[in-house]
Write a protein that holds these residues in place. Structure first.
Motif, short mmCIF file in Angstrom:
data_model
loop_
_atom_site.label_atom_id
_atom_site.label_comp_id
_atom_site.label_asym_id
_atom_site.label_seq_id
_atom_site.Cartn_x
_atom_site.Cartn_y
_atom_site.Cartn_z
N LEU A 1 0.30 -1.02 -0.04
CA LEU A 1 0.17 0.03 0.16
C LEU A 1 0.92 1.23 0.00
O LEU A 1 0.47 2.15 -0.33
CB LEU A 1 -1.59 0.22 0.82
N GLY A 2 1.95 1.31 0.25
CA GLY A 2 2.83 2.63 0.39
C GLY A 2 2.72 2.83 1.77
O GLY A 2 3.29 4.17 1.96
N LEU A 3 2.74 2.49 2.70
CA LEU A 3 2.40 2.99 3.49
C LEU A 3 3.91 3.12 4.18
O LEU A 3 4.86 2.04 4.30
CB LEU A 3 1.46 1.88 5.21
N ASN A 4 4.84 3.72 4.73
CA ASN A 4 5.90 4.22 6.54
C ASN A 4 6.06 3.02 7.37
O ASN A 4 4.75 2.47 8.05
CB ASN A 4 6.35 5.36 6.72
N GLU A 5 6.82 2.31 6.89
CA GLU A 5 7.04 1.49 8.36
C GLU A 5 7.04 1.88 9.85
O GLU A 5 6.69 0.73 10.58
CB GLU A 5 8.95 0.44 8.14
N PRO B 1 2.84 11.05 5.26
CA PRO B 1 2.56 12.76 5.05
C PRO B 1 2.47 12.92 3.17
O PRO B 1 1.85 13.76 2.95
CB PRO B 1 3.52 13.58 5.69
N GLN B 2 3.73 11.49 2.79
CA GLN B 2 2.98 11.64 1.50
C GLN B 2 2.03 11.40 1.07
O GLN B 2 1.77 11.77 -0.12
CB GLN B 2 4.16 10.84 0.84
N ALA C 1 -0.53 14.35 -1.09
CA ALA C 1 -0.67 14.35 -2.18
C ALA C 1 -0.75 13.78 -3.09
O ALA C 1 -1.24 13.94 -4.49
CB ALA C 1 1.11 14.15 -2.69
N ARG C 2 -1.09 12.71 -3.03
CA ARG C 2 -1.83 12.01 -4.00
C ARG C 2 -3.52 12.15 -4.05
O ARG C 2 -4.35 12.77 -2.99
CB ARG C 2 -2.31 10.09 -3.43
N ALA C 3 -4.56 11.99 -5.23
CA ALA C 3 -5.36 12.42 -4.93
C ALA C 3 -6.35 11.00 -4.77
O ALA C 3 -6.07 10.06 -4.03
CB ALA C 3 -5.94 12.34 -6.77
N ASP C 4 -7.83 11.42 -4.06
CA ASP C 4 -8.21 10.40 -3.29
C ASP C 4 -9.16 9.58 -4.19
O ASP C 4 -9.15 9.94 -4.93
CB ASP C 4 -10.00 11.32 -3.06
N LEU D 1 -8.95 6.07 1.46
CA LEU D 1 -9.72 6.90 -0.15
C LEU D 1 -7.65 7.39 -0.88
O LEU D 1 -7.59 7.74 -1.94
CB LEU D 1 -10.13 8.02 0.27
N LYS D 2 -6.82 7.50 0.54
CA LYS D 2 -5.44 7.59 -0.28
C LYS D 2 -4.88 6.61 -0.79
O LYS D 2 -3.11 6.95 -1.63
CB LYS D 2 -5.05 8.55 0.67
N LEU D 3 -5.23 5.36 -0.01
CA LEU D 3 -4.04 4.37 -0.24
C LEU D 3 -5.02 3.37 -1.69
O LEU D 3 -4.25 2.58 -1.94
CB LEU D 3 -4.51 3.48 1.35
#
Length: 557
Positions: free
Chosen positions: A23-27, A46-47, A50-53, A289-291
């Motif tokens: 999912l791109g989540l920080n460890e 925090p990154q 910047a992603r669209a929902d 929605l960000k993931l």
């Protein structure tokens, strides 16, 4: 076919660290609870801002019946199906409450090959969120009685304490009790009672807050009752909200798990829709929605309760906007709404089906016309469903401009709901329509309740005894009139009479009790005989839930 729990126990799961990494989540934001579940701290990613929902898909249903509809199963199956057709999707659900698990339901993590796992953990304590909510709620209860015992400097009127205690179990014997018995050393005797945890305002606050700071502020706004001079007494006046927030500092973090097909799932919060607002947390939904490009969520019970509160409370407060809705039904359940006895639901009965479709039609009308949501009807298919019945259903829905899609995710997983996923994608790619609400913020509380009853439930009018009407008018005068209304009523009917199936009209909705939830920022209207502390059925599911010699749980479906 194996039982639900057998399917879940045989599943090969990915480590939750793998799910989070994909999912791109920080460890640093992933707090594992064993190998297959974890808490997620959104602020440490925090990154993602910047992603669209992604696109939010709301799964709701017809008015529930003993025949079953399969709303959670469809939510899970649709999430799997969207991934199956090449979309990036995840699922957002509420957490099951122990009361229904050991009472009527026996589990609430989906079913067949459309489940969230580890199913046993999810149904039994999970990550301790409900325990934390109960502790925070009951800490405030204890501090109220302690304050009264030690001199009552705030002038709390014991006769006007509205803050009950809670527990995560169905127990009708605790609905009305007396506390403080046993003499002066044990506090002042007063009437009290218990609600189930999912009805707690603390649960509602947890699911509607934006972050920890908002959580703490809302907890401080809780009104626990009134003083001898008529003044509202808040949790912040008792200096309880800070400690309550401490107990909830981990519970506020969404829980990450997976489906049987490894679709990521956030499961967080659990207010019931028949006595609370029926949605998972705003924090979890926003994170999802960000993931993902598609997020499938559900609202409790039928669309008249869950979907209405999802839109009129959760969306109104959070700014979230669903792109489309899925209404779950079965031919069996529609025939039940048409008056067929449970023992005869497998028999062909087109007149009864046509009569029962009225329930579905009203839910479709509410979503399309009142809220402005495009929708599709998902039919959980049973082997005894006939072509004639399915054709009649499709014909009736076509007149409303709604497609009927057969879904077999229970038996086939995501592949069995691929057609449903395709239709959902088609709906979301159309030009969006503005989301509408059933009432306006500026309407009075009485007007809001009247609009819900007449527009959503098909009622002719609403009624409240003079004492209750005076309480509603007082809340209006005290500045709470802009709050949305959260109706507590039976889930089994558009009316407040559980025995009235189909789409009854012209009935009257009676408001029996009104509750101020100043922290959650809504007003609860308790209608007719609905109880905020359920009782166990004659033969509760607890009688068949057990553990074998090898330590395996049995009887959860």
């Amino acid at each position: 076919m194996p039982s639900d729990i057998a399917i879940a126990q045989q599943a090969q799961l990915n480590k939750v660290s793998q799910i989070a990494q994909a999912l791109g989540l920080n460890e640093a934001s992933v707090e594992p609870y064993g190998h297959y579940k974890a808490k997620i701290e959104p602020a440490l990613n925090p990154q993602l801002q910047a992603r669209a929902d992604g696109r939010l898909i709301l799964v709701t249903a017809i008015s529930p019946t003993p025949a079953g509809e399969g709303k959670t199963t469809t939510t899970v199956g649709l999430g799997d199906a969207l991934n199956h057709i090449g979309k990036r999707a995840m699922v957002c659900l509420r957490e099951p409450a122990l009361g229904p698990v050991f009472g009527m339901k026996g589990g609430a993590a989906g079913g067949g090959y459309a489940q969230v796992v580890p199913m046993e953990d999810i149904n039994l304590h999970f990550t301790g969120d409900f325990a934390a909510v109960a502790l925070a709620h009951n800490l405030l209860s204890a501090m109220i009685d302690n304050h009264i015992h030690h001199g009552n400097a705030l002038g709390i009127d014991p006769r006007q304490v509205s803050w009950k205690r809670v527990m995560d179990m169905n127990d009708r014997a605790l609905r009305q009790i007396v506390v403080g018995l046993g003499g002066k050393v044990n506090g002042q005797a007063r009437e009290d009672g218990f609600d189930i945890v999912v009805a707690s305002e603390v649960m509602a606050i947890l699911c509607l807050c934006d972050d920890l700071a908002d959580l703490k502020q809302r907890l401080g706004h809780i009104v626990i009752g009134y003083g001898f001079a008529g003044q509202a007494i808040t949790a912040s006046a008792l200096q309880a909200h800070g400690a309550m927030a401490v107990l909830l500092k981990n519970a506020i973090k969404p829980n990450l798990v997976q489906t049987l097909e490894h679709t990521p799932a956030l499961i967080h919060g659990g207010p019931f829709a028949n006595i609370a607002h029926g949605c998972n947390s705003v924090i979890a939904t926003r994170l999802a929605l960000k993931l993902a490009d598609y997020v499938v969520t559900e609202a409790g019970f039928g669309a008249d309760l869950g979907a209405e509160k999802f839109i009129d409370i959760k969306c109104r407060k959070s700014g979230l906007r669903p792109a489309a809705a899925v209404i779950v039904a079965t031919v069996r359940a529609l025939k039940y709404h048409g008056g067929v006895d449970l023992t005869a639901l497998a028999q062909l009965n087109l007149p009864a089906l046509l009569a029962g479709i009225a329930n579905l039609q009203r839910h479709v009308h509410n979503l399309q016309q009142t809220f402005g949501l495009p929708c599709v009807v998902a039919i959980n298919r049973f082997t005894q469903d006939t072509d004639a019945e399915l054709a009649l259903l499709a014909e009736q829905m076509a007149a409303l401009g709604v497609r009927v899609v057969l879904a077999e995710h229970w038996a086939k997983g995501g592949a069995g709901a691929a057609a449903l996923a395709e239709e959902v994608v088609r709906l979301t790619e159309a030009a969006p329509t503005p989301l509408r609400f059933a009432y306006e913020d500026a309407d009075t509380l009485w007007e809001k309740m009247h609009k819900l009853a007449t527009r959503i439930y098909g009622a002719a009018d609403i009624f409240a005894a003079r004492r209750i009407r005076e309480q509603i008018d007082k809340l209006q005068q005290d500045g709470y009139g802009h709050y949305p209304v959260c109706v507590a009523k039976t889930q089994y009917s558009f009316s407040t009479d559980a025995a009235l199936r189909g789409a009854p009209s012209g009935h009257r909705v009676t408001i029996r009790e009104v509750r101020l939830c100043a922290g959650a920022e809504f007003i609860v209207m308790v209608c007719d005989d609905i109880m905020t502390m359920p009782g166990l059925p004659k033969v509760p599911c607890a009688t068949r839930i057990d553990i074998d010699a090898a330590g395996h749980v049995v009887g959860l479906f």
